[in-house]
Design a protein around this motif. Structure first.
Motif, mmCIF file in Angstrom:
data_model
loop_
_atom_site.group_PDB
_atom_site.id
_atom_site.type_symbol
_atom_site.label_atom_id
_atom_site.label_comp_id
_atom_site.label_asym_id
_atom_site.label_seq_id
_atom_site.Cartn_x
_atom_site.Cartn_y
_atom_site.Cartn_z
ATOM 1 N N ASP A 1 1.902 -2.405 10.271
ATOM 2 C CA ASP A 1 2.860 -3.416 9.199
ATOM 3 C C ASP A 1 2.040 -4.848 9.134
ATOM 4 O O ASP A 1 2.243 -5.434 8.173
ATOM 5 C CB ASP A 1 4.153 -3.397 9.620
ATOM 6 C CG ASP A 1 4.787 -1.812 9.427
ATOM 7 O OD1 ASP A 1 4.400 -0.801 8.822
ATOM 8 O OD2 ASP A 1 5.899 -1.843 10.338
ATOM 9 N N MET B 1 0.897 -1.055 0.101
ATOM 10 C CA MET B 1 0.084 0.243 0.029
ATOM 11 C C MET B 1 0.870 1.422 0.114
ATOM 12 O O MET B 1 2.036 1.341 0.295
ATOM 13 C CB MET B 1 -1.086 0.032 1.246
ATOM 14 C CG MET B 1 -2.287 -1.098 1.190
ATOM 15 S SD MET B 1 -3.212 -0.902 2.347
ATOM 16 C CE MET B 1 -4.331 -2.014 2.124
ATOM 17 N N THR C 1 -0.805 -5.692 9.669
ATOM 18 C CA THR C 1 -2.101 -5.758 9.177
ATOM 19 C C THR C 1 -1.927 -5.721 7.573
ATOM 20 O O THR C 1 -2.474 -6.647 6.669
ATOM 21 C CB THR C 1 -2.833 -4.531 9.509
ATOM 22 O OG1 THR C 1 -3.166 -4.656 10.992
ATOM 23 C CG2 THR C 1 -4.279 -4.441 8.698
ATOM 24 N N GLU C 2 -0.847 -4.901 7.013
ATOM 25 C CA GLU C 2 -0.697 -4.783 5.568
ATOM 26 C C GLU C 2 -0.220 -5.778 5.181
ATOM 27 O O GLU C 2 -0.362 -6.358 4.120
ATOM 28 C CB GLU C 2 0.235 -3.716 5.565
ATOM 29 C CG GLU C 2 -0.540 -2.308 5.538
ATOM 30 C CD GLU C 2 0.464 -1.096 5.471
ATOM 31 O OE1 GLU C 2 1.663 -1.244 5.604
ATOM 32 O OE2 GLU C 2 -0.065 0.025 4.879
#
Length: 200
Positions: free
Chosen positions: A40, A1, A42-43
């Protein structure tokens, strides 16, 4: 992202609020807190992970229940200190079993409204690009006929024991019904109002 310049130092505990929203219905599901490591994780994992202030560690929503929040999009507010995280929930969000932490039911109304907007947008694109536009090009009679055909298929599948086929045919009927409403200049809210008047 895309990299975000989040101000984790704005709050004394180094955490920023993360508002969790259903990506389809737009309903707010819960509020959590994140540090850089939680963001971090989560991504990287695609599953929303918070920093638990009570447990003093990273906590992935659903790690015990299986009701994960699957990541769709992360947005940062104008002050760089609050996150809006759009998700697809894999089950009830609240530990009480409710769909949201405000004890709301995360029903399909929001998604159906979204679908109505998609239909409205697609009716104006090229028929070569959209099935919806192609139906509208053929006119109201064809749209009405298609609703009739889908209704018959729902009846046929209702007589059998294949739940998967029945649900798919029911979804096709509902989709084409929304198209017919749009073609007639109405929405589900108009039909809901009629039902509410009848209930009175």
């Amino acid at each position: 992202m895309k990299a975000m310049n989040i101000d984790f130092n704005k709050y004394a505990d180094g955490l920023v609020p993360a508002v969790i929203q259903d990506a389809n219905t737009r309903k707010v599901l819960m509020l959590g807190f994140m540090n850089q490591e939680a963001l971090d994780t989560t991504e990287h994992s695609g599953r929303v992970t918070f920093y638990s202030r009570s447990k003093q560690r990273l906590w992935t929503k659903g790690e015990e229940s299986g009701n994960f929040l699957m990541l769709k999009e992360i947005l940062l507010d104008c002050d760089d200190d609050t996150l809006l995280i759009k998700v697809e929930p894999m089950g009830p969000v609240c530990h009480t079993g409710a769909d949201t932490c405000w004890n709301e039911t995360n029903d399909s109304d929001g998604f159906l409204e979204h679908l109505e907007k998609v239909i409205q947008q697609r009716r104006h694109v090229s028929p070569d690009e959209s099935y919806v536009a192609k139906l509208f090009q053929k006119g109201l009679n064809k749209i009405a006929q298609k609703v009739g055909e889908e209704a018959v298929e729902v009846v046929i599948e209702a007589k059998d024991n294949n739940d998967h086929l029945f649900k798919n045919e029911a979804a096709d009927l509902l989709f084409h019904y929304l198209i017919l409403l749009n073609a007639k200049g109405f929405s589900l809210k108009d039909i809901t109002a009629v039902l509410q008047d009848r209930q009175k």
